[in-house]
Design an enzyme around this catalytic site. Structure first.
Site, mmCIF file in Angstrom:
data_model
loop_
_atom_site.group_PDB
_atom_site.id
_atom_site.type_symbol
_atom_site.label_atom_id
_atom_site.label_comp_id
_atom_site.label_asym_id
_atom_site.label_seq_id
_atom_site.Cartn_x
_atom_site.Cartn_y
_atom_site.Cartn_z
ATOM 1 C CG ASP A 1 -2.020 0.986 1.088
ATOM 2 O OD1 ASP A 1 -1.715 2.154 0.740
ATOM 3 O OD2 ASP A 1 -3.187 0.622 1.302
ATOM 4 C CE1 TYR B 1 -7.823 10.120 -9.718
ATOM 5 C CE2 TYR B 1 -8.700 11.904 -11.054
ATOM 6 C CZ TYR B 1 -7.934 10.762 -10.940
ATOM 7 O OH TYR B 1 -7.274 10.261 -12.041
HETATM 8 P P1 NAD Z 1 -6.910 1.773 -12.032
HETATM 9 O O1 NAD Z 1 -7.855 1.991 -10.913
HETATM 10 O O2 NAD Z 1 -7.144 0.650 -12.961
HETATM 11 O O3 NAD Z 1 -5.416 1.647 -11.508
HETATM 12 C C1 NAD Z 1 -4.960 2.164 -10.290
HETATM 13 C C2 NAD Z 1 -4.078 1.126 -9.618
HETATM 14 O O4 NAD Z 1 -3.569 1.679 -8.397
HETATM 15 C C3 NAD Z 1 -4.846 -0.136 -9.241
HETATM 16 O O5 NAD Z 1 -4.119 -1.278 -9.610
HETATM 17 C C4 NAD Z 1 -4.986 -0.034 -7.733
HETATM 18 O O6 NAD Z 1 -5.116 -1.290 -7.099
HETATM 19 C C5 NAD Z 1 -3.727 0.719 -7.370
HETATM 20 N N1 NAD Z 1 -3.826 1.414 -6.081
HETATM 21 C C6 NAD Z 1 -4.818 2.230 -5.646
HETATM 22 N N2 NAD Z 1 -4.552 2.690 -4.418
HETATM 23 C C7 NAD Z 1 -3.355 2.148 -4.059
HETATM 24 C C8 NAD Z 1 -2.544 2.244 -2.897
HETATM 25 N N3 NAD Z 1 -2.921 2.961 -1.827
HETATM 26 N N4 NAD Z 1 -1.389 1.545 -2.859
HETATM 27 C C9 NAD Z 1 -0.992 0.792 -3.926
HETATM 28 N N5 NAD Z 1 -1.719 0.673 -5.050
HETATM 29 C C10 NAD Z 1 -2.884 1.357 -5.118
HETATM 30 O O7 NAD Z 1 -6.867 3.156 -12.837
HETATM 31 P P2 NAD Z 1 -6.113 3.558 -14.172
HETATM 32 O O8 NAD Z 1 -7.123 4.094 -15.104
HETATM 33 O O9 NAD Z 1 -5.215 2.498 -14.618
HETATM 34 O O10 NAD Z 1 -5.252 4.806 -13.665
HETATM 35 C C11 NAD Z 1 -3.867 4.708 -13.384
HETATM 36 C C12 NAD Z 1 -3.324 6.106 -13.065
HETATM 37 O O11 NAD Z 1 -3.528 6.977 -14.165
HETATM 38 C C13 NAD Z 1 -4.001 6.728 -11.847
HETATM 39 O O12 NAD Z 1 -3.025 7.430 -11.101
HETATM 40 C C14 NAD Z 1 -4.964 7.718 -12.476
HETATM 41 O O13 NAD Z 1 -5.220 8.792 -11.629
HETATM 42 C C15 NAD Z 1 -4.210 8.141 -13.726
HETATM 43 N N6 NAD Z 1 -5.153 8.621 -14.754
HETATM 44 C C16 NAD Z 1 -5.960 7.757 -15.424
HETATM 45 C C17 NAD Z 1 -6.850 8.245 -16.359
HETATM 46 C C18 NAD Z 1 -7.755 7.343 -17.167
HETATM 47 O O14 NAD Z 1 -8.546 7.842 -17.955
HETATM 48 N N7 NAD Z 1 -7.696 6.043 -17.045
HETATM 49 C C19 NAD Z 1 -6.931 9.633 -16.607
HETATM 50 C C20 NAD Z 1 -6.113 10.464 -15.882
HETATM 51 C C21 NAD Z 1 -5.212 9.964 -14.971
#
Ligand code: NAD
Ligand code: UDP
Length: 312
Positions: A57, A145
């Site tokens: 975490d 967020y």
């Molecule tokens: P996702 O939810 O699939 O991936 C996030 C990952 O982080 C997951 O595997 C989750 O288990 C892990 N996680 C969450 N909290 C945690 C913690 N406390 N410790 C360890 N691991 C933790 O989302 P995603 O779409 O793959 O997004 C990945 C990143 O990209 C994020 O930081 C998100 O903010 C950023 N992002 C995504 C988008 C999008 O459109 N998908 C847009 C802007 C930014």
């Protein structure tokens, strides 16, 4: 071979990034608490000798002697997931950034922050350029967020200014593709799953709000290009597809491409839902020689195939 840490590596975007880096022959350590990510997302990597998964975490420090690069992605990204435990979301963004920056400080690693277009909030400047400071509600239901991510950007800049840490900040715009969760709550996965099941397609509000949708492979290419820039380029830099669609247009495209019998139904618009969003990618074009190559119709066909083969 570089040693690369990917936090959030078992999530949607993280698992694609890990796959690409492993294929390039790098040694990849994927750090994830599996909140929204899963071991299934990285199952194909576990047999590779240059891949390691550590359940951890990010709220808590992570120790390593040596690492060359860190991609900091850990954070739930879908509104239903980041609002599920809002305090935990802020802790993940803020303490996670501090912990990863601390590791970069100790090891001398280069570190990239996955920031977001949510930094711009409900933007009054359109399209959004990196110099725009944004229009974010600090006390709303999206704030955990948006403000968490804004604070993480501040931390990255201050560690850079104060400690000379080599940083990169990318602002990711709405990204979609295989390995999104079917119950993820985000619009592309919702619409595709609803269409495949011939269920009602849920339009929040009028559906005239806009987003610009980027296919995940384009994003991964952009992320790696950013990491490989010289130390003088730190961003922030927008990574997104500049083609903007209304949510109604998206719904109609999904119905057409799936041949679905679904009807559109209108539901209340969530609080603070941004009205429009489109990246200005001039900086990315200039500095990275990058621009998206996969347009919405093609990308939707990929994610439709994925949901068909894995879930329905
Ligand atoms: P996702 O939810 O699939 O991936 C996030 C990952 O982080 C997951 O595997 C989750 O288990 C892990 N996680 C969450 N909290 C945690 C913690 N406390 N410790 C360890 N691991 C933790 O989302 P995603 O779409 O793959 O997004 C990945 C990143 O990209 C994020 O930081 C998100 O903010 C950023 N992002 C995504 C988008 C999008 O459109 N998908 C847009 C802007 C930014
Ligand atoms: N949305 C929608 N129906 C859904 C899910 C989302 O109309 O089933 C809308 C949502 O209100 C927003 C847009 O689609 O205006 C994008 O939502 P998403 O959660 O994917 O991303 P974000 O709002 O964080 O950009």
């Amino acid at each position: 071979m570089k040693k690369i840490l990917v936090s959030g590596g078992a999530g949607f975007i993280g698992s694609h990034l890990c796959t690409r880096l492993v294929e390039e022959g790098q040694y990849v350590i994927c750090l994830d608490n599996l909140f929204t990510g899963s071991e299934e997302n990285i199952a194909h990597l576990k047999k590779e000798p240059n891949f390691e998964f550590v359940r951890h975490d990010l709220e808590f420090p992570f120790e390593m002697d040596a690492v060359d690069e860190i991609y900091n992605l850990a954070c739930p990204a879908s509104p239903i997931h980041y609002q599920y435990d809002a305090i935990k979301t802020i802790k993940t963004s803020v303490l996670g950034a501090i912990n990863m920056l601390g590791l970069a400080k100790k090891t001398g690693a280069k570190i990239l922050q996955a920031s977001t277009s949510e930094i711009y909030g409900d933007p009054v400047v359109h399209p959004q350029v990196e110099s725009y400071w944004g229009n974010v509600n600090p006390i709303g239901i999206r704030s955990c967020y948006d403000e968490g991510k804004r604070c993480a950007e501040t931390l990255f800049m201050d560690y850079h200014r104060q400690n000379g840490i080599r940083i990169k900040i990318i602002r990711i715009f709405n990204t979609y593709g295989p390995r999104m969760l079917p119950n993820d709550g985000r619009v592309v996965s919702n619409f595709v799953v609803q269409a495949l099941k011939n269920q009602d397609i849920t339009i929040y509000g009028t559906g005239n709000q806009t987003r610009s949708f980027q296919y995940v492979d384009d994003l991964i290419e952009g992320m790696i290009r950013v990491m490989n820039t010289g130390d003088d380029f730190i961003g922030p830099v927008n990574l997104g597809n500049p083609h903007e669609f209304s949510i109604l247009e998206l719904a109609r495209k999904v119905i057409e491409l799936t041949g679905s019998k679904s009807k559109l139904v209108f539901k209340p618009l969530p609080h603070d839902d941004p009205r429009q969003r489109q990246p200005d990618i001039t900086l990315a074009k200039e500095k990275l020689n990058w621009q998206p190559t996969i347009e919405l119709d093609e990308g939707l066909l990929h994610i439709i195939d994925y949901f068909k083969s894995y879930h329905y």
